[in-house]
Design an enzyme around this catalytic site. Structure first.
Site, PDB file in Angstrom:
ATOM      1  N   HIS A 131       0.778  -1.309   0.058  1.00 36.86           N
ATOM      2  CA  HIS A 131      -0.085  -0.104   0.036  1.00 36.86           C
ATOM      3  C   HIS A 131       0.840   1.205  -0.090  1.00 36.86           C
ATOM      4  O   HIS A 131       0.434   2.390  -0.263  1.00 36.86           O
ATOM      5  CB  HIS A 131      -1.068   0.019   1.119  1.00 36.86           C
ATOM      6  CG  HIS A 131      -0.501   0.294   2.542  1.00 36.86           C
ATOM      7  ND1 HIS A 131      -0.143  -0.692   3.525  1.00 36.86           N
ATOM      8  CD2 HIS A 131       0.056   1.435   3.025  1.00 36.86           C
ATOM      9  CE1 HIS A 131       0.593  -0.139   4.631  1.00 36.86           C
ATOM     10  NE2 HIS A 131       0.436   1.243   4.192  1.00 36.86           N
ATOM     11  N   ASP A 161       0.268  -7.559   1.253  1.00 38.89           N
ATOM     12  CA  ASP A 161       0.787  -6.146   1.676  1.00 38.89           C
ATOM     13  C   ASP A 161       2.155  -6.031   1.735  1.00 38.89           C
ATOM     14  O   ASP A 161       2.739  -5.150   2.570  1.00 38.89           O
ATOM     15  CB  ASP A 161       0.067  -5.537   2.959  1.00 38.89           C
ATOM     16  CG  ASP A 161       0.055  -3.933   2.720  1.00 38.89           C
ATOM     17  OD1 ASP A 161       0.325  -3.386   1.743  1.00 38.89           O
ATOM     18  OD2 ASP A 161      -0.034  -3.388   3.679  1.00 38.89           O
ATOM     19  N   GLY A 233       3.338   6.853   8.129  1.00 35.24           N
ATOM     20  CA  GLY A 233       4.603   6.911   7.885  1.00 35.24           C
ATOM     21  C   GLY A 233       5.657   5.667   8.296  1.00 35.24           C
ATOM     22  O   GLY A 233       6.582   5.494   7.599  1.00 35.24           O
ATOM     23  N   SER A 235       4.628   2.668   7.952  1.00 35.00           N
ATOM     24  CA  SER A 235       4.225   1.375   7.094  1.00 35.00           C
ATOM     25  C   SER A 235       5.592   1.135   6.320  1.00 35.00           C
ATOM     26  O   SER A 235       6.102   2.023   5.604  1.00 35.00           O
ATOM     27  CB  SER A 235       3.110   1.847   6.326  1.00 35.00           C
ATOM     28  OG  SER A 235       1.941   2.133   6.843  1.00 35.00           O
ATOM     29  N   VAL A 292     -12.926 -22.935  -3.015  1.00 35.02           N
ATOM     30  CA  VAL A 292     -13.911 -22.955  -1.711  1.00 35.02           C
ATOM     31  C   VAL A 292     -14.051 -21.620  -0.912  1.00 35.02           C
ATOM     32  O   VAL A 292     -12.947 -20.891  -1.043  1.00 35.02           O
ATOM     33  CB  VAL A 292     -13.616 -24.313  -0.901  1.00 35.02           C
ATOM     34  CG1 VAL A 292     -13.703 -25.593  -1.723  1.00 35.02           C
ATOM     35  CG2 VAL A 292     -12.191 -24.054  -0.366  1.00 35.02           C
TER      36      VAL A 292
END
Length: 398
Positions: A131, A161, A233, A235, A292
């Site tokens: 992200h 991510d 910030g 991240s 599934v």
């Protein structure tokens, strides 16, 4: 009279000169000098040869761990073009009759955001969050030593991510990977990143929990929870142990205000390493898939299926024509094992299936009508997640 004035001037000059000499050499003899104004002698720490104080780290200090890890953590600055959604009145023929097509083309603007990353190889590979670099037109990396350069995306995995970018620079300080599988609740950890763009920052906390799942953050979840302060910030930054070794990639927080409330989550270094190696090798991540839809067993469901335990994953739906459908799996089956490994819940089942090589045969054990049944399924390739809509409302990004 003139002679008297001359004598007075000379006497005054002599007195002032005497006062100057006494105040310079022996100020303590002057009556107006009190003890409060005396020169105070203090003790100073011994200095090394360079003149700097030779100070040993204080007990309980983690300066050596921070010093080891900080050079490997970088700031990530991205810019991208965001198109504003067309005005809803443009669909009104009456509105278009008066204003024509002047508003027909969506307005666009450049938006900047920031994050962090971790140098994982001296060859220029940097690990960060998906992200952080998602849809970025331009990525700039700023090292702790002040160097800056452009980066290019090698690949990313939205379902965990994680993303890998690369820079063309020499002398990069790669971080040392620790053993996240050996981490324990209560261990000291340091979070390193660039919160709110203020610059590289180190915060300290402990591991609050391990193996956090069902948070709705990613498709595949196995988080380390920490109370080290993590803010926007951070991240993509590093979560390191008390020795400065990487044990996680900071990813998300639980917050009602946007700031740290002491509940942060990091992707384990073990998972990050596996994903990173696949991305570097193939440019993406390939996972197994059987087609599934599953859900966790609850006490109520377990009672309705006459089971004494809530372990396993209940199949709520089977994709028509998918691998499981072709193998004979039915809605209402309870998956209790994949490839010989026990399934405890839906998240664990998802991780086990994802680890299966597409194209190979795998044994899936299910409970059907209170009977255990082993089913051979040819594993398929997990479809890529659908990209999110890029139109956003024209508001400033935080």
């Amino acid at each position: 009279m003139h002679k008297l004035w001359l004598v007075f001037a000379q006497a005054t000059t002599i007195v002032l000169a005497a006062l100057f000499v006494v105040s310079t050499l022996r100020p303590d003899l002057l009556p107006w000098q009190s003890g409060d104004g005396a020169v105070v002698t203090i003790k100073e720490a011994p200095a090394d040869k360079s003149g700097r104080a030779a100070v040993e780290p204080a007990p309980g200090s983690f300066s050596s761990a921070a010093k080891k890890a900080m050079p490997s953590v970088v700031n990530v600055f991205t810019t991208k073009e965001i198109k504003a959604a067309p005005h809803p009145l443009m669909e009104d023929p009456f509105f278009r009759r008066f204003f024509g097509d002047r508003f027909e083309s969506p307005q666009s603007r450049r938006a900047a955001s920031l994050g962090s990353g971790v140098i994982v190889s001296s060859q220029g590979y940097i690990l960060t969050n998906h992200h952080v670099i998602e849809a970025a037109d331009e990525i700039e990396i700023a090292l702790a030593d002040g160097r800056k350069t452009k980066a290019r995306v090698i690949g990313s995995d939205p379902e965990t991510d994680l993303a890998v970018v690369r820079v063309d620079m020499e002398g990069l300080p790669a971080i040392t990977f620790g053993y996240s599988d050996n981490a324990l609740v209560g261990d000291i950890v340091l979070a390193i990143g660039n919160p709110f763009g203020v610059g590289q920052t180190v915060t300290m906390g402990i591991i609050s929990a391990l193996g956090r799942t069902h948070l709705g953050i990613n498709t595949f979840e196995n988080f380390i929870q920490t109370d080290a302060a993590i803010n926007p910030g951070n991240s993509g930054g590093a979560l390191v142990d008390a020795s400065g070794n990487l044990i996680g990639i900071n990813t998300a927080i639980v917050s009602r205000t946007g700031g740290s409330l002491g509940i942060g989550f990091a992707i384990t270094a073990g998972v990050a390493k596996q994903i990173m190696e696949q991305i570097i090798r193939t440019g993406g991540v390939i996972r197994g898939w059987i087609g599934v839809e599953v859900q966790d067993m609850t006490p109520e469901l377990a009672e309705s299926f006459k089971r004494s335990t809530t372990s396993g994953a209940l199949i709520a739906g089977v994709l028509k024509g998918g691998p499981a459908d072709r193998a004979g799996v039915k809605p209402g089956d309870i998956i209790v094992g994949v490839g010989g490994k026990e399934v405890t819940d839906s998240s664990g089942m998802l991780n086990l299936v994802a680890a299966l090589p597409p194209g190979n045969m795998a044994t899936v054990t299910v409970m059907r009508n209170q009977n255990k049944k082993a089913i051979e399924i040819k594993v398929g390739k997990r479809p890529k997640p659908q990209p999110q809509e890029q139109f956003q409302e024209p508001e400033e990004l935080e």
